[in-house]
Design a protein around this motif. Structure first.
Motif, PDB file in Angstrom:
ATOM      1  N   SER A 178       3.481  30.788   9.093  1.00 36.60           N
ATOM      2  CA  SER A 178       2.483  29.715   9.178  1.00 36.60           C
ATOM      3  C   SER A 178       2.528  28.990  10.516  1.00 36.60           C
ATOM      4  CB  SER A 178       2.688  28.711   8.035  1.00 36.60           C
ATOM      5  OG  SER A 178       3.830  27.909   8.228  1.00 36.60           O
ATOM      6  N   THR A 179       3.661  29.091  11.245  1.00 39.12           N
ATOM      7  CA  THR A 179       3.738  28.449  12.556  1.00 39.12           C
ATOM      8  C   THR A 179       2.968  29.224  13.619  1.00 39.12           C
ATOM      9  OG1 THR A 179       5.746  29.617  13.317  1.00 39.12           O
ATOM     10  CG2 THR A 179       6.060  27.649  11.960  1.00 39.12           C
ATOM     11  N   ALA A 180       2.605  30.468  13.307  1.00 40.08           N
ATOM     12  CA  ALA A 180       2.056  31.388  14.308  1.00 40.08           C
ATOM     13  C   ALA A 180       0.604  31.116  14.662  1.00 40.08           C
ATOM     14  CB  ALA A 180       2.180  32.826  13.808  1.00 40.08           C
ATOM     15  N   GLN A 181      -0.094  30.353  13.817  1.00 37.86           N
ATOM     16  CA  GLN A 181      -1.552  30.164  13.899  1.00 37.86           C
ATOM     17  C   GLN A 181      -2.281  31.489  13.606  1.00 37.86           C
ATOM     18  OE1 GLN A 181      -3.024  28.124  17.490  1.00 37.86           O
ATOM     19  NE2 GLN A 181      -4.170  26.761  16.129  1.00 37.86           N
ATOM     20  N   LEU A 182      -1.696  32.237  12.664  1.00 39.01           N
ATOM     21  CA  LEU A 182      -2.277  33.506  12.223  1.00 39.01           C
ATOM     22  C   LEU A 182      -2.464  33.553  10.706  1.00 39.01           C
ATOM     23  CD1 LEU A 182      -0.198  35.982  14.428  1.00 39.01           C
ATOM     24  CD2 LEU A 182      -2.654  35.523  14.644  1.00 39.01           C
ATOM     25  N   VAL A 183      -2.059  32.470  10.012  1.00 39.97           N
ATOM     26  CA  VAL A 183      -2.130  32.424   8.554  1.00 39.97           C
ATOM     27  C   VAL A 183      -3.291  31.546   8.118  1.00 39.97           C
ATOM     28  CG1 VAL A 183      -0.948  31.608   6.465  1.00 39.97           C
ATOM     29  CG2 VAL A 183       0.313  32.907   8.189  1.00 39.97           C
ATOM     30  N   ASN A 184      -4.085  32.045   7.178  1.00 40.27           N
ATOM     31  CA  ASN A 184      -5.174  31.250   6.606  1.00 40.27           C
ATOM     32  C   ASN A 184      -4.554  30.175   5.719  1.00 40.27           C
ATOM     33  OD1 ASN A 184      -7.195  30.427   4.568  1.00 40.27           O
ATOM     34  ND2 ASN A 184      -8.499  31.947   5.582  1.00 40.27           N
ATOM     35  N   ALA A 185      -4.845  28.912   6.020  1.00 35.83           N
ATOM     36  CA  ALA A 185      -4.204  27.804   5.307  1.00 35.83           C
ATOM     37  C   ALA A 185      -4.594  27.757   3.835  1.00 35.83           C
ATOM     38  CB  ALA A 185      -4.553  26.480   5.979  1.00 35.83           C
ATOM     39  N   GLN A 186      -5.771  28.265   3.492  1.00 34.49           N
ATOM     40  CA  GLN A 186      -6.227  28.222   2.101  1.00 34.49           C
ATOM     41  C   GLN A 186      -5.650  29.380   1.285  1.00 34.49           C
ATOM     42  OE1 GLN A 186      -7.740  25.563   1.211  1.00 34.49           O
ATOM     43  NE2 GLN A 186      -8.295  24.758   3.222  1.00 34.49           N
ATOM     44  N   THR A 187      -5.730  30.595   1.823  1.00 34.55           N
ATOM     45  CA  THR A 187      -5.216  31.760   1.093  1.00 34.55           C
ATOM     46  C   THR A 187      -3.710  31.917   1.231  1.00 34.55           C
ATOM     47  OG1 THR A 187      -5.490  33.286   2.969  1.00 34.55           O
ATOM     48  CG2 THR A 187      -7.407  32.938   1.527  1.00 34.55           C
ATOM     49  N   ARG A 188      -3.133  31.291   2.278  1.00 34.07           N
ATOM     50  CA  ARG A 188      -1.698  31.340   2.559  1.00 34.07           C
ATOM     51  C   ARG A 188      -1.218  32.763   2.778  1.00 34.07           C
ATOM     52  NH1 ARG A 188       0.602  25.951  -0.510  1.00 34.07           N
ATOM     53  NH2 ARG A 188      -1.386  24.872  -0.563  1.00 34.07           N
ATOM     54  N   SER A 189      -2.029  33.514   3.503  1.00 38.35           N
ATOM     55  CA  SER A 189      -1.660  34.872   3.898  1.00 38.35           C
ATOM     56  C   SER A 189      -2.237  35.121   5.289  1.00 38.35           C
ATOM     57  CB  SER A 189      -2.191  35.895   2.894  1.00 38.35           C
ATOM     58  OG  SER A 189      -3.603  35.823   2.806  1.00 38.35           O
ATOM     59  N   LEU A 190      -1.829  36.207   5.916  1.00 33.90           N
ATOM     60  CA  LEU A 190      -2.307  36.517   7.265  1.00 33.90           C
ATOM     61  C   LEU A 190      -3.824  36.667   7.272  1.00 33.90           C
ATOM     62  CD1 LEU A 190       0.444  39.073   8.325  1.00 33.90           C
ATOM     63  CD2 LEU A 190       0.105  36.796   9.293  1.00 33.90           C
ATOM     64  N   GLU A 191      -4.468  36.128   8.318  1.00 38.63           N
ATOM     65  CA  GLU A 191      -5.917  36.139   8.437  1.00 38.63           C
ATOM     66  C   GLU A 191      -6.361  37.334   9.286  1.00 38.63           C
ATOM     67  OE1 GLU A 191      -9.784  35.720   8.310  1.00 38.63           O
ATOM     68  OE2 GLU A 191      -8.421  34.525   7.055  1.00 38.63           O
ATOM     69  N   SER A 192      -7.064  38.273   8.662  1.00 35.01           N
ATOM     70  CA  SER A 192      -7.453  39.527   9.333  1.00 35.01           C
ATOM     71  C   SER A 192      -8.316  39.283  10.559  1.00 35.01           C
ATOM     72  CB  SER A 192      -8.184  40.440   8.353  1.00 35.01           C
ATOM     73  OG  SER A 192      -7.332  40.852   7.304  1.00 35.01           O
ATOM     74  N   SER A 193      -9.256  38.330  10.493  1.00 32.54           N
ATOM     75  CA  SER A 193     -10.171  38.114  11.616  1.00 32.54           C
ATOM     76  C   SER A 193      -9.429  37.658  12.869  1.00 32.54           C
ATOM     77  CB  SER A 193     -11.250  37.091  11.239  1.00 32.54           C
ATOM     78  OG  SER A 193     -10.673  35.822  10.965  1.00 32.54           O
ATOM     79  N   LEU A 194      -8.409  36.839  12.706  1.00 36.75           N
ATOM     80  CA  LEU A 194      -7.627  36.396  13.858  1.00 36.75           C
ATOM     81  C   LEU A 194      -6.770  37.534  14.398  1.00 36.75           C
ATOM     82  CD1 LEU A 194      -6.514  32.826  12.697  1.00 36.75           C
ATOM     83  CD2 LEU A 194      -8.301  33.417  14.341  1.00 36.75           C
ATOM     84  N   LEU A 195      -6.193  38.318  13.505  1.00 32.78           N
ATOM     85  CA  LEU A 195      -5.413  39.474  13.955  1.00 32.78           C
ATOM     86  C   LEU A 195      -6.285  40.448  14.734  1.00 32.78           C
ATOM     87  CD1 LEU A 195      -3.258  40.179  10.765  1.00 32.78           C
ATOM     88  CD2 LEU A 195      -2.510  39.083  12.882  1.00 32.78           C
ATOM     89  N   GLU A 196      -7.476  40.695  14.230  1.00 35.54           N
ATOM     90  CA  GLU A 196      -8.389  41.620  14.912  1.00 35.54           C
ATOM     91  C   GLU A 196      -8.775  41.109  16.293  1.00 35.54           C
ATOM     92  OE1 GLU A 196     -11.616  42.000  12.194  1.00 35.54           O
ATOM     93  OE2 GLU A 196     -10.436  43.111  10.699  1.00 35.54           O
ATOM     94  N   SER A 197      -8.846  39.776  16.453  1.00 32.31           N
ATOM     95  CA  SER A 197      -9.241  39.205  17.743  1.00 32.31           C
ATOM     96  C   SER A 197      -8.217  39.475  18.831  1.00 32.31           C
ATOM     97  CB  SER A 197      -9.471  37.697  17.604  1.00 32.31           C
ATOM     98  OG  SER A 197      -8.244  36.996  17.472  1.00 32.31           O
TER      99      SER A 197
END
Length: 486
Positions: A178-197
């Motif tokens: 969660s410190t990475a700014q890669l986790v969706n705060a609502q779903t509490r899992s890695l956010e694919s759109s940010l990873l893809e970016s």
């Protein structure tokens, strides 16, 4: 034989291993080994020595392995946030990990936001924008055609990399991720759109786990080295601040916390993310906590200021420095602790002196004046952040709990109480290791939940309360402090 938990607690300047166990009187902890965590500067970059950290962890396990009266139930690791290790397809570490203090991410957020809007990223993650967040580190490596990233099969955050070295299992623990700014705060899992970016996917990360889940057992190699059995390594709160906050001995929800160490992290606990235009404007962060909580907090430059000055003072004791500060003139000099000039200067003492001159303040002439400047400036910065927290909190804030190494600094605690105008409760100083042990205890069934553990801590932990004094003087100083932060 005493059954115990083995906590590995790594900070940005030092690390230690601790065993903890419960008795009818409460929690007993014992430090096994302590070691420095040095930055390695080479080729104009700053690295962590992941192998040396691992070697010291193995040394701690060896010591416990020789203690026939102790039986280790499980092992847990917590560290600082955002930094990571690149792992190749063959399972090997591709190079030493960059430190978040490396200057290569200077200006990185602005470059990233040319492609993805700042508001969109914050709305998704709720994480404050800091140039060293993993999102910007990874984007910087991508732009620089970094060979380690280009060949990375997996990316593991520091506690996850160390648990991998101990167990052979690759995971991504929630609080550290969660410190990475890669986790969706609502779903509490890695956010694919940010990873893809940044050219990545969820497949680049290990199995996603939450505090209390088992990672794996010690490998046969580690068992042979340490003379220990197939002990499980548990995903505790991998981020050290999340572990420390778990150990806040709070009586109810009406508190704020200050985890005081190299960094000062001030915040509150909430059940859901607080992501608004106001929190975005104030650059507050929503990091993952234990038991499904969110830590709404602000990162503040903490004892880093003094630690870096002490490099030039041949290890002068904290007690001597505190006495010199207390004897110096009040509010002679003030700095804004979070100014970028203090991020990683080659000479912190000179950086502070120069800052004061540039802001039309008297020249700092003595060591005591400089230390007092640091302490008073931190206390006033705490007030500034706490006032923002009060406006954001869903509940009143009646007390500030100071935990971590800084809780032993009575002078700073008193000045903090004076500055913020509410009581400061100091302790426990070993909050991070205790929080680590608490999560292991819940995972092992020795405790029901974190709330019950906090009640226990409140009963057994020696706590010291500081009450506000000299309100008018500190109110005037705060007005003076605000003039340098505008």
């Amino acid at each position: 034989m005493t059954k115990c938990f083995f906590a590995i607690d790594l900070g940005a300047t030092s690390g230690r291993t601790i065993v903890g166990y419960f008795t009818p009187q409460g929690l007993v902890t014992e430090e096994i080994n302590r070691f420095p965590n040095y930055l390695i500067e080479i080729g104009k970059h700053f690295y962590w020595d992941i192998y040396e950290l691992y070697r010291n962890i193995i040394e701690g396990l060896k010591i416990v392995g020789r203690r026939k009266e102790l039986e280790v139930i499980s092992i847990g690791i917590d560290t600082w946030g955002v930094d990571f290790v690149c792992i190749g397809k063959d399972g090997g570490i591709l190079r030493q990990p960059y430190s978040y203090r490396d200057p290569h991410t200077t200006g990185a957020p602005e470059k990233y936001f040319q492609r993805i809007s700042r508001s969109k990223v914050y709305e998704c993650t709720g994480i404050q924008v800091m140039n060293f967040n993993s999102l910007f580190q990874l984007d910087t490596l991508r732009r620089n055609n970094d060979s380690a990233l280009a060949n990375a099969h997996k990316i593991l955050f520091i506690p996850d990399a160390l648990s991998y070295m101990l167990t052979g299992e690759m995971v991504t623990e929630y609080t550290i991720a969660s410190t990475a700014q890669l986790v969706n705060a609502q779903t509490r899992s890695l956010e694919s759109s940010l990873l893809e970016s940044i050219g990545l996917s969820k497949q680049h990360f290990g199995r996603f786990v939450y505090p209390g889940e088992k990672i794996g057992n010690l490998t046969e190699e580690v068992q042979l080295q340490t003379k220990l059995g197939a002990i499980p390594v548990v995903a505790v709160a991998g981020h050290d601040t999340a572990a420390a906050v778990a150990a806040v001995p709070a009586a109810n929800h009406n508190f704020a916390y200050l985890s005081s160490g190299t960094w000062s992290l001030m915040g509150i606990e909430t059940q859901t993310p607080v992501i608004t235009s106001e929190t975005e404007k104030l650059n507050f962060t929503n990091e993952g906590g234990v038991d499904g909580t969110i830590r709404l907090l602000k990162n503040i430059c903490g004892m880093w200021l003094l630690e870096r000055c002490r490099i030039n003072w041949e290890g002068t004791s904290y007690s001597t420095l505190i006495a010199e500060a207390n004897a110096s003139e009040p509010f002679r000099n003030l700095i804004y602790p979070d100014d970028t000039v203090f991020a990683n200067p080659s000479n912190m003492e000179e950086a502070i002196k120069k800052y004061c001159i540039n802001h039309n303040q008297p020249a700092i002439e003595t060591r005591g004046q400089l230390v007092r400047c640091i302490f008073e400036s931190l206390a006033l910065r705490y007030r500034q952040v706490l006032e923002n927290l009060k406006s954001l909190s869903p509940h009143p804030i009646e007390v500030l709990h100071v935990i971590g190494g800084g809780s032993r600094n009575d002078l700073l605690n008193q000045w903090t109480a004076n500055a913020i105008g509410i009581p400061v409760v100091a302790g426990p100083s070993e909050a991070t290791a205790i929080g680590n042990i608490m999560v292991q205890a819940v995972a092992a069934g020795q405790a029901t939940n974190i709330a019950s553990m906090r009640q226990l801590l409140r009963r057994i932990t020696p706590l010291q309360t500081f009450y506000p004094e000299h309100k008018e003087i500190w109110d005037a100083a705060y007005l003076q402090f605000q003039t340098i932060t505008q």
